[in-house]
Design an enzyme around this catalytic site. Structure first.
Site, PDB file in Angstrom:
ATOM      1  N   LEU A   1       0.971 -11.674  -3.659  1.00 53.32           N
ATOM      2  CA  LEU A   1       2.213 -10.918  -3.600  1.00 53.32           C
ATOM      3  C   LEU A   1       2.673 -10.605  -5.016  1.00 53.32           C
ATOM      4  O   LEU A   1       2.278 -11.290  -5.964  1.00 53.32           O
ATOM      5  CB  LEU A   1       3.290 -11.742  -2.873  1.00 53.32           C
ATOM      6  CG  LEU A   1       2.974 -12.143  -1.422  1.00 53.32           C
ATOM      7  CD1 LEU A   1       4.028 -13.117  -0.902  1.00 53.32           C
ATOM      8  CD2 LEU A   1       2.876 -10.918  -0.523  1.00 53.32           C
TER       9      LEU A   1
ATOM     10  N   ASP B   1       0.843  -1.192   0.000  1.00 52.37           N
ATOM     11  CA  ASP B   1       0.000   0.000   0.000  1.00 52.37           C
ATOM     12  C   ASP B   1       0.879   1.244   0.000  1.00 52.37           C
ATOM     13  O   ASP B   1       1.686   1.443   0.914  1.00 52.37           O
ATOM     14  CB  ASP B   1      -0.917   0.022   1.232  1.00 52.37           C
ATOM     15  CG  ASP B   1      -2.041  -0.995   1.146  1.00 52.37           C
ATOM     16  OD1 ASP B   1      -2.142  -1.662   0.110  1.00 52.37           O
ATOM     17  OD2 ASP B   1      -2.819  -1.109   2.113  1.00 52.37           O
TER      18      ASP B   1
ATOM     19  N   GLU C   1      -6.578 -14.078  -7.741  1.00 54.38           N
ATOM     20  CA  GLU C   1      -5.573 -13.045  -7.916  1.00 54.38           C
ATOM     21  C   GLU C   1      -4.338 -13.438  -7.114  1.00 54.38           C
ATOM     22  O   GLU C   1      -4.419 -14.271  -6.217  1.00 54.38           O
ATOM     23  CB  GLU C   1      -6.091 -11.683  -7.468  1.00 54.38           C
ATOM     24  CG  GLU C   1      -6.480 -11.618  -6.006  1.00 54.38           C
ATOM     25  CD  GLU C   1      -7.120 -10.286  -5.624  1.00 54.38           C
ATOM     26  OE1 GLU C   1      -6.777  -9.765  -4.542  1.00 54.38           O
ATOM     27  OE2 GLU C   1      -7.943  -9.782  -6.399  1.00 54.38           O
TER      28      GLU C   1
ATOM     29  N   THR D   1      -7.377 -15.499  -3.212  1.00 57.19           N
ATOM     30  CA  THR D   1      -6.006 -15.028  -3.379  1.00 57.19           C
ATOM     31  C   THR D   1      -5.001 -16.168  -3.253  1.00 57.19           C
ATOM     32  O   THR D   1      -5.357 -17.297  -2.951  1.00 57.19           O
ATOM     33  CB  THR D   1      -5.679 -13.970  -2.313  1.00 57.19           C
ATOM     34  OG1 THR D   1      -5.798 -14.576  -1.019  1.00 57.19           O
ATOM     35  CG2 THR D   1      -6.634 -12.793  -2.390  1.00 57.19           C
TER      36      THR D   1
ATOM     37  N   GLU E   1     -11.961  -7.903   1.823  1.00 55.86           N
ATOM     38  CA  GLU E   1     -12.103  -9.354   1.956  1.00 55.86           C
ATOM     39  C   GLU E   1     -13.147  -9.706   3.010  1.00 55.86           C
ATOM     40  O   GLU E   1     -13.291  -9.006   4.013  1.00 55.86           O
ATOM     41  CB  GLU E   1     -10.752  -9.970   2.342  1.00 55.86           C
ATOM     42  CG  GLU E   1      -9.673  -9.712   1.316  1.00 55.86           C
ATOM     43  CD  GLU E   1      -8.269  -9.997   1.826  1.00 55.86           C
ATOM     44  OE1 GLU E   1      -7.357 -10.117   0.990  1.00 55.86           O
ATOM     45  OE2 GLU E   1      -8.068 -10.090   3.058  1.00 55.86           O
TER      46      GLU E   1
END
Length: 454
Positions: free
Chosen positions: A391, A107, A388, A347, A192
Site C-alpha cells: 500500500l 490502478d 515491495e 509484498t 503475482e
C-alpha cells in the site's frame, strides 16, 4: 493491544547495502505504446537519482505490445522509455506483465489483455479462470491452457515464450550495457504467482476468504485426471461447502476450524490445486531462463495475510498457497524458484499486525508473521529475496517497518533483502516533505548514517 509501543528506531549505519527501486506509474507508456510526457519523467528521474535511488521498475504490458495481431510486437514506447532511464543513469527492472491492468486499489489506467485474446475468449471463455458459479475472470489466462493449443494454434506457454524472446532480442543493448538488471516474470493476476481468488469485479471485499478458481473446463479435466489416478473419481470436483467471496472461515464447512480442508478429500484437492500453481511457475520459468539466458529473473508472491491466525489460513488456500497451520505452503514454491535460480519478490513488508488488528479484528490478520515465514522459506533454500510495499506509504513508521524486515536484527547469518521496490512514483511522493523522508529511508537502506530521533 492498544498499549503495545512501536519498536524504537534502529541505527542502520554500516548495515548491508540494499538497493532501492521505484515503480513507475502504470500509464507511463500508453495503449498506443507511446511514452507519455518524457520531459516531465526525466525531471522526476533526475530527482530520484539525486537522492540515491538505484533504479526504477516498469511493467511491460502484453496487452499493449501484442495488442492486435499474434506475434506482431510494438516495442517503440518501451524503447523510448528505456533510453530515458539510461540517460538518467538509473538501473531498470522490467516486469513482463501477462495480466490486465485495472481493478486493483491504486490502478488509474485500464490495459486489458490483447484484443485477439479477448476475441478467442468470447467464443471460448474457458481460457480464463472460472469460479464455482461459472463467472469467468478475463484478467489473465487460466493455467489450464498452458499446454492447450487454443490461442490460434499456439499454447499459452508458447505465447509467453515468443513474447519474452522478442523482448530479449529487441532490447539486447540494454542487457549488454547493464541498464536492465532484472526481469520479473508475471505468472498470474497483478503479475503475482497466485489464483485470482479475490477479484473486486466479482464483489470481493477485504477480508473475505475468496473462492477457488478451478472451474474452467481445462482445469476440471486436470482435476479429473488427478482424481482418477488417485483411485477416487468422486473427488473430481471442487469443494461444495467453501463459502463465497466474502465469507468468513467459520461460516463454511470446508475452511472452518476442524473443517473438511483437513479430510482425505480436502488434502487431495488442496494438494492438486497448489501443485497446479507450482507447475505453472515451473513451466514458465523454464522458458524464461531460455529467453533471458544469463539475466537475473524474479517472481512476485502476494502477501495474503488475512485469516493467517486461523487454522486453515482460508484466504491463502483459495489463492493456491497450501499453508494451513500444520503445513508450510511456501517451501515448495521456494524450492521451485531455487531450481531456476529465480529471486522471490514479496509484498506487504510495511504492514503492522497491530494496525490490522485495530482496523479489522475479525480478520485474524498477521502480515508480520506471514512476512517472516515467506522470507525464511526463501532464505532456507538460499535464493535472493526482494520486497515491495503493498500500500502507499510516506511516513517514517512504515519505512522503519520495511527496514526491520529488510535487515532483521541480530540475524545469525546476516540475511537481508536483495533489493526493495517502492510503489510508486507519484506527485505525492515528489512533494518536498515526502521526498525528504523517502531520501532518509533510501540512505538507511544503503547503510548510510542519518540523524536519529531520540
Amino acid at each position: 493491544m492498544d498499549l503495545i509501543p512501536r519498536l524504537p528506531e534502529r541505527d542502520f549505519a554500516g548495515s548491508p547495502y540494499v538497493p532501492v527501486y521505484v515503480m513507475l506509474p502504470l500509464g507511463v507508456v500508453n495503449t498506443y505504446c507511446e511514452l507519455v510526457d518524457p520531459d516531465s519523467l526525466m525531471e522526476q528521474l533526475k530527482k530520484l537519482k539525486s537522492i540515491g535511488v538505484d533504479g526504477v521498475m516498469v511493467d511491460c504490458w502484453w496487452g499493449i505490445v501484442e495488442a492486435h495481431t499474434p506475434q506482431q510486437y510494438n516495442w517503440k514506447g518501451y524503447m523510448h522509455l528505456f533510453q530515458v532511464v539510461r540517460d538518467a543513469k538509473l538501473k531498470l527492472q522490467v516486469v513482463i506483465s501477462f495480466h490486465e491492468c485495472g481493478g486493483k486499489v491504486g490502478d488509474d489506467v485500464c490495459i486489458p489483455l490483447p484484443q485477439w485474446v479477448a476475441e478467442i475468449g468470447r467464443s471460448n471463455p474457458n481460457i480464463y479462470f472460472t469460479d464455482s458459479e461459472g463467472r469467468c475472470n478475463p484478467e489473465c489466462l487460466s493455467w489450464g491452457v498452458d499446454k492447450e493449443r487454443v490461442l490460434l494454434g499456439r499454447t499459452a506457454l508458447e505465447v509467453y515464450f515468443d513474447f519474452m524472446r522478442s523482448f530479449r532480442v529487441e532490447f539486447d543493448e540494454f542487457f549488454e550495457d547493464g541498464t536492465i538488471c532484472e526481469i520479473e516474470i508475471g505468472l498470474g493476476p497483478y503479475g503475482e504467482l497466485r489464483y485470482p481468488s479475490y477479484p473486486v469485479r466479482h464483489g470481493w471485499r477485504y477480508p473475505g476468504i475468496g473462492e477457488f478458481q478451478c472451474y474452467d473446463s481445462f482445469l476440471q479435466k486436470s482435476l479429473k485426471k488427478a482424481a482418477d489416478a488417485r483411485g477416487h473419481s468422486v473427488w473430481a470436483r471442487g469443494p461444495h461447502n467453501a463459502g463465497s467471496y466474502n465469507s468468513q472461515p467459520r461460516e463454511t464447512g470446508f475452511l472452518c476450524d476442524g473443517g473438511e480442508y483437513n479430510s482425505q478429500y480436502g488434502r487431495f484437492f488442496l494438494g492438486w490445486y497448489s501443485q497446479v500453481l507450482v507447475e505453472h511457475g515451473d513451466s514458465v520459468l523454464f522458458l524464461a531462463k531460455l529467453a533471458f539466458d544469463g539475466s537475473s529473473i524474479a517472481v512476485k508472491i502476494s502477501g495474503i495475510y488475512w485469516w493467517y491466525k486461523t487454522a486453515s489460513h482460508a484466504a491463502e488456500l483459495t489463492a493456491g498457497f497450501y499453508n494451513p497451520c500444520n503445513r508450510d505452503g511456501y517451501a515448495p514454491i521456494a524450492s521451485m524458484l531455487k531450481k531456476h535460480g529465480a529471486a522471490l519478490n514479496f509484498t506487504c513488508t510495511e504492514l503492522h499486525t497491530l494496525d490490522h488488528y485495530e482496523d479489522f479484528p475479525e480478520a485474524m490478520a498477521d502480515p508480520e508473521g506471514l512476512v517472516w515465514q515467506v522470507l525464511n522459506a526463501a532464505w532456507d533454500v538460499g535464493i535472493p529475496v526482494a520486497s515491495e510495499n503493498a500500500l502507499p506509504c510516506y511516513d517514517r513508521d512504515s519505512y522503519n517497518k520495511i527496514l526491520e524486515s529488510a535487515k532483521p536484527l541480530n540475524d545469525p547469518d546476516g540475511r537481508h533483502l536483495s533489493s526493495f521496490t517502492y510503489l510508486r512514483l507519484s506527485p505525492v511522493l515528489m512533494q518536498n516533505h515526502n521526498l525528504l523522508e523517502f531520501e532518509r529511508f533510501v540512505k538507511q537502506m544503503h547503510g548510510e548514517s542519518v540523524p536519529m530521533c531520540r
